[in-house]
Structures are given as structure tokens and as C-alpha cells.
Motif scaffolding. Structure first.
Motif, PDB file in Angstrom:
ATOM      1  N   ILE A 292       5.224 -22.476  56.668  1.00 48.26           N
ATOM      2  CA  ILE A 292       6.221 -23.464  56.221  1.00 48.26           C
ATOM      3  C   ILE A 292       6.664 -23.153  54.783  1.00 48.26           C
ATOM      4  CG2 ILE A 292       6.574 -25.897  55.656  1.00 48.26           C
ATOM      5  CD1 ILE A 292       4.656 -26.560  57.976  1.00 48.26           C
ATOM      6  N   ALA A 293       5.689 -22.866  53.919  1.00 48.06           N
ATOM      7  CA  ALA A 293       6.038 -22.509  52.543  1.00 48.06           C
ATOM      8  C   ALA A 293       6.822 -21.199  52.508  1.00 48.06           C
ATOM      9  CB  ALA A 293       4.759 -22.375  51.705  1.00 48.06           C
TER      10      ALA A 293
ATOM     11  N   ALA B 206      10.408 -22.196  53.340  1.00 51.28           N
ATOM     12  CA  ALA B 206      11.126 -23.052  52.391  1.00 51.28           C
ATOM     13  C   ALA B 206      11.414 -22.357  51.063  1.00 51.28           C
ATOM     14  CB  ALA B 206      10.308 -24.325  52.145  1.00 51.28           C
TER      15      ALA B 206
ATOM     16  N   LEU C 224      15.067 -21.628  49.081  1.00 49.52           N
ATOM     17  CA  LEU C 224      15.386 -22.232  47.779  1.00 49.52           C
ATOM     18  C   LEU C 224      15.763 -21.161  46.752  1.00 49.52           C
ATOM     19  CD1 LEU C 224      12.602 -24.972  47.537  1.00 49.52           C
ATOM     20  CD2 LEU C 224      15.056 -25.319  47.921  1.00 49.52           C
TER      21      LEU C 224
ATOM     22  N   VAL D 260      14.655 -16.459  55.903  1.00 53.73           N
ATOM     23  CA  VAL D 260      13.534 -17.316  56.309  1.00 53.73           C
ATOM     24  C   VAL D 260      12.571 -16.636  57.279  1.00 53.73           C
ATOM     25  CG1 VAL D 260      14.885 -19.415  55.961  1.00 53.73           C
ATOM     26  CG2 VAL D 260      14.817 -18.370  58.237  1.00 53.73           C
TER      27      VAL D 260
END
Length: 597
Positions: free
Chosen positions: A96-97, A100, A104, A123
Motif C-alpha cells: 500500500i505504501a 501511495a 504522491l 504504482v
């Protein structure tokens, strides 16, 4: 493990070769663009689909790739690493990190305009390339790291597929989408009615793909959704027995009816998911993905293209996000989860190894190039994005290599990794015979089908009789799959018996009959012990038992243990040392007696 690493290297090698061919081809004349933009139409009466070859690859052929990804995701959710929260928590949070933070970072460099739409490029992690690179540059004892990276990649795939579905969908045609939903419902109903004819599924799947194509949702997602509908389960005992009966009937009276019945019985005994994964995975690894690379990795490097890319925020946003974002996101999240004790790393997997694996996760390639085609319309900008993806893959591989080598220098691998027991004995996890607080401990890594282990079991009775309550004996699994085809199932059966508090009874029975461990034999032994057979079979069909056995095997692989039986001896509250041959009762007693003084 060597065979798995070889497959990873071969798949990555074929993909790399296709990429290099595409790059050379794209920079020689104009034939590359001309070929892949050649239109191919399929028409029936007044209706048809006309796409250029590139879009046939990306929209149709890649549906098979995403179908296989969906099958792998479904298998991991139902039977694999993602079934156990404690095992999956670290790689899932890391994934997940790793989704994300790169997004960003990309948006910091490209906060607005058309380039901002390409945030999805950064991603995803290319599982095939990463595993191949890991086999080439990874640490010597990387069995645990490979499992971690593979689990992370599956969780990453789930996120990437959701992002494609939600953020890269064109204007919706709700009527066509409803027809696609009907197609999925028909496939679900066919599965429920246990229809086994592949042509039926193919026709419905093709119609479903067409509906998704017309709806505006990217049609490759139809492959994912179909895969998630299909069932996955270990073979059911009743179906295996029925297949055996029908096969015997065919052997006694060979005719077309019995042949057909035997074929269907064998097919029904194995889940659709397992059969299709085995059938299609080689095609996607060695054909579909290389063709995709051939169609999409044609990066133009002449005519100032490199200079333009080096000055493009799009290129640098992708490089920064994949190389730095993946590394910091995955490694940082892993360290945080471990430090807060929300999850733990298994023995043999260090944060240094995770750091190298996190660097490799910056190889986005397949799905990154796929999203470039969805997100970037301008040809020059698309070329900049592809250059960014390729540069990120090269830098990520080089960075991972450097991290692994530095880690080896700072923490040099022990010459004999198996000298001391890797995973401390845990009475909550391990199978312990004798008082859990006994002063002496004997640990065995064994294989139920190994004749030497069977003989060693007799020695254990003498050793235990000699020490009485002063000794606790621990058994761990090391099934030698290549030499002993029934050993893993026997180990899982012992774990199923453990769920009913009868591990040691079945353990003894299996070793008494180490030369007769077919599934039918093992079920007979369990029934003779009076186990609840419905619960026994249900436990065997749960992925947690297979994971428990695999945990022991991975511990052994990380310790370079290749022989069964392998013994460790030691004081209960001290280090456990490897006991070298011989393994007879007298030798083990002498080794343990020496620890008393």
C-alpha cells in the motif's frame, strides 16, 4: 528453489530480449510504427471491431495476461500468503505504501496538466521482471525474500488493477456495461452448475469482453473479473477417489465412454483456477508479455528524443517515483510495521534484504507501459514516459544490486548458515513432545517419506526413554518434494491432525508406514485414529496448513539444510547447535549428555 529461480530468469530474459528488439526496431526507419498501426478488422455482417495491431495486443491479447493475474490473486486470497493476516500484514502494508508514495512523488513533479494523468504509471511492480532480477542480483539465501516480494507483488497487483478500473475508464456506456455484468453472471452460473466444457466458457467470456470493450471500461478488466469468479480449492477426496474408480474401470474395459468419464472425473478433481493457471501461465510469460513489450517498448532515442526526455518533468517524475518512491515507501512501511510490532518478519529475512527487494520493486515495466497507453495521448510525451519507465528499471536493478552487496559486506553470510537453529522453539507454534520447560531440547527437521527419518524415529524413543522429563523433542517439516512426492501431503495431514490435538499419533503412524503414503493411505491412517474426518478434510483444504509446512521448509532452505533428518541439540534456554552425523540413539544421547555438564 533452483528450478524456480531458473524459470524466473528465463521469463525475464525473454521479456528483456523482446524489449531490446522493440527498441532497435523502433529506431530503424518507420517500419515499427507502420507495422503496429496496421489496422485489422473482424466483421460479422454489418458489425465488427477494427483496431490497429498495437491495440489488438493491448486490449485483447493482454486480457489473457490480466486473466492470469486475476487467477493468481484469487489463489493467494483463497489459499496462499494473503489468507493469514499475521503473515500478510507486513507485505500488504508495504505494498500500500509502495502504491501511495510513488503516486504522491510523481504528482509533486507533475501537479497539473495532461502529464498529471500519468500518475498511475508509477504504482505497479512488474512481477516477472522483479523475480528474474532477484534471481540474478539477490542474496544467496533469498528464499524468504522471494516469498515476501511475491506476496507484495500480488497485493500490488490488486491495487494497480483497481486503479486502472477506477481512474482509467473512458465514458461509460451503461447498457454495454450491464451486458458485461450479465456475462459475468452467466459465467458464475456455469461454475455453480459445474459445467466443465471450455468452449462454453470461451464463448461467454468472449461476449463479456466485447461488452466491456463497448462499455468504455478497459476490456482487459473482464479477464480479471472472470478469474476472480472461478473457484480455487485443493482436490476434494471424494472426487479424487471417484476419478480413480473411473480410471480403473477404463483400464479394465477401454472404450470411448469410460475414456470420456475418466477425463471429466480427473478434470473435476482439480479446481478450475489450478488447471487454467498451469495451462496459461507459460503462454503469458513467454508469449503474451513479450509480444506486448515488442508492441509497446519501441522507445525512440534518435532525433533529439533523449534530450527531450531528459528535460521532461514527466520522465523525471516517473524515475523519481519508481526508484525513490518504491524504495522508501516499501522499506519504510516495513520498518514501521515491524518496529510497532503490528507485524513481524520471518526468520532469515532481514531489513537489509527487504531494502534490496524494495529497490527492485521500482521495475514497473509491463503494467507501467500498459498505463502509458491509457494515460498519455501525445506521442512525444508517451515516448518520454517509456524512457522514464526503462531508466527507472535500470536504476532500480543497479540500486538493488548495490544494496545487496553492501548488506553482504556489513552482515557477511555465515559460512555454515545451519550451524545454529534459525527459528527459536516456540511451544505455541511448534509440536513439542515432553515437558515444554524441560532443560534439554532436541529438534528434528524430517520428511515422513524419508526412510532415514523413519529409522531415526525409532531412535527417538530410546533417547526420550533415557532422558525422561529432562528432554523436550520438537519435530519440524522438511518435505523433499523432488525425491518424495507424498511427503508434503503427509506433512499437511499431520498438521490437520494437530488441529484436533492428534499430531503425534498421526506422526507416529506416518513414520510406521513411510513406504505407503498415498492420499488414500493417509486418510485411512487418520480414520483408524478416530479423527473427525469431515473436519480433517476441511482443514486439509485450508491454505493455512500448507503455509505452516512451507514455513518450516523455508526456514530449512534459509539455513542451507538439504538432508533429512537434520537434528539440533541444546539447552532449552540457550542456542541450539547442529548435530552432525551419525544419528543413532547412542550418538544423540552423548551429544545431549554433554550439555548437562
Amino acid at each position: 528453489m533452483a528450478a524456480i529461480a531458473g524459470d524466473d530468469k528465463l521469463a525475464a530474459g525473454v521479456l528483456l530480449a523482446a524489449t531490446l528488439v522493440a527498441m532497435v526496431w523502433a529506431n530503424i526507419g518507420h517500419s515499427y510504427e507502420t507495422f503496429w498501426h496496421t489496422e485489422l478488422a473482424i466483421t460479422i455482417a454489418d458489425h465488427g471491431i477494427a483496431l490497429d495491431l498495437e491495440h489488438w495486443v493491448n486490449d485483447a491479447l493482454m486480457t489473457l495476461f490480466f486473466f492470469v493475474v486475476g487467477l493468481e490473486v484469487k489463489r493467494e486470497l483463497a489459499m496462499g500468503e494473503l489468507t493469514d493476516r499475521s503473515r500478510a500484514s507486513v507485505p500488504v502494508v508495504a505494498a500500500i505504501a509502495g502504491l501511495a508514495l510513488p503516486a504522491l512523488l510523481f504528482l509533486l513533479v507533475n501537479p497539473s496538466g495532461d502529464e498529471a494523468q500519468a500518475w498511475g504509471v508509477v504504482v505497479s511492480t512488474d512481477t516477472a521482471f522483479v523475480l528474474g532480477a532477484l534471481a540474478l542480483v539477490g542474496p544467496k539465501r533469498g528464499a524468504r525474500l522471494r516469498v515476501f516480494v511475491l506476496t507484495l507483488a500480488v497485493a500490488d497487483d490488486i491495487g494497480a488493477l483497481a486503479i486502472i478500473a477506477v481512474f482509467y475508464t473512458d465514458d461509460l456506456d451503461l447498457r454495454a456495461l450491464a451486458l458485461g455484468a450479465v456475462g459475468l453472471a452467466v459465467i458464475w452460473q456455469l461454475r455453480r452448475l459445474e459445467v466443465w466444457r471450455g468452449v462454453t466458457y470461451f464463448l461467454v467470456a468472449a461476449a463479456t469482453w466485447l461488452a466491456f470493450f463497448e462499455s468504455g471500461v478497459h476490456p482487459t478488466l473482464a479477464g480479471v473479473l472472470i478469474a476472480l469468479i472461478l473457484p480455487v480449492y485443493p482436490p476434494r477426496r471424494a472426487e479424487v477417489e471417484h476419478a480413480g474408480e473411473v480410471t480403473r474401470a477404463f483400464r479394465q474395459s477401454p472404450n470411448s465412454d469410460y475414456a470420456r468419464s475418466a477425463q471429466l472425473a480427473v478434470v473435476k478433481a482439480v479446481s478450475v483456477n489450478e488447471r487454467l493457471l498451469r495451462l496459461y501461465r507459460p503462454y503469458t510469460s513467454y508469449l503474451v508479455v513479450p509480444i506486448f513489450a515488442l508492441a509497446n517498448a519501441g522507445i525512440v532515442v534518435g532525433g533529439g528524443a533523449i534530450g527531450q526526455a531528459l528535460g521532461s518533468p514527466l520522465t523525471w517524475g516517473i524515475v523519481l517515483a519508481l526508484v525513490v518512491g518504491k524504495l522508501v515507501g516499501i522499506a519504510g512501511a516495513t520498518a514501521l510495521v515491524v518496529r510497532t510490532r503490528w507485524g513481524v518478519l520471518p526468520p532469515g529475512l532481514s531489513l537489509g534484504h527487504v531494502l534490496g527487494g524494495a529497490a527492485l520493486a521500482g521495475i514497473g515495466f509491463t503494467i507501467s507501459l500498459f498505463i502509458v497507453e491509457l494515460a498519455v495521448d501525445d506521442a512525444a510525451a508517451a515516448n518520454d514516459a517509456r524512457i522514464g519507465v526503462l531508466v527507472a528499471a535500470i536504476l532500480s536493478t543497479a540500486l538493488a544490486w548495490a544494496i545487496f552487496r553492501i548488506d553482504e559486506r556489513l552482515n557477511p553470510p555465515v559460512a555454515d548458515a545451519g550451524t545454529h537453529l534459525l527459528r527459536p522453539v516456540d511451544p505455541e507454534r511448534d509440536h513439542v513432545r515432553g515437558p515444554v520447560d524441560a532443560p534439554l531440547t532436541l529438534v528434528e527437521y524430517g520428511d515422513f517419506e524419508c526412510p532415514f527419518c523413519s529409522k531415526a524415529t525409532g531412535s527417538m524413543w530410546e533417547v526420550r526413554a533415557h532422558f525422561g522429563d529432562s528432554l523436550r523433542y520438537v519435530f519440524r517439516h522438511l518435505p523433499k518434494d523432488d525425491e518424495h512426492p507424498h511427503a508434503r501431503f503427509a506433512a499437511e495431514a499431520a498438521e490437520a491432525a494437530a488441529e484436533q490435538g492428534r499430531f503425534w499419533e498421526l506422526h507416529d503412524q506416518l513414520f510406521r508406514h513411510s513406504d505407503a503414503l498415498t492420499e488414500e493411505d493417509v486418510y485411512d491412517y487418520a480414520e483408524d485414529l478416530g479423527l473427525d474426518m469431515d473436519r480433517f478434510e476441511s482443514e486439509l483444504r485450508h491454505g493455512a496448513l500448507a503455509s505452516r509446512v512451507e514455513d518450516d521448509r523455508l526456514d530449512a532452505a534459509t539455513s542451507d539444510l538439504a538432508v533429512t533428518p537434520t537434528f539440533y541439540v541444546g539447552r532449552t534456554h540457550g542456542e541450539m547447535a547442529l548435530h552432525t552425523w551419525p544419528f543413532d540413539a547412542a550418538s544423540l544421547i552423548r551429544a545431549l549428555e554433554a550439555l548437562r555438564h
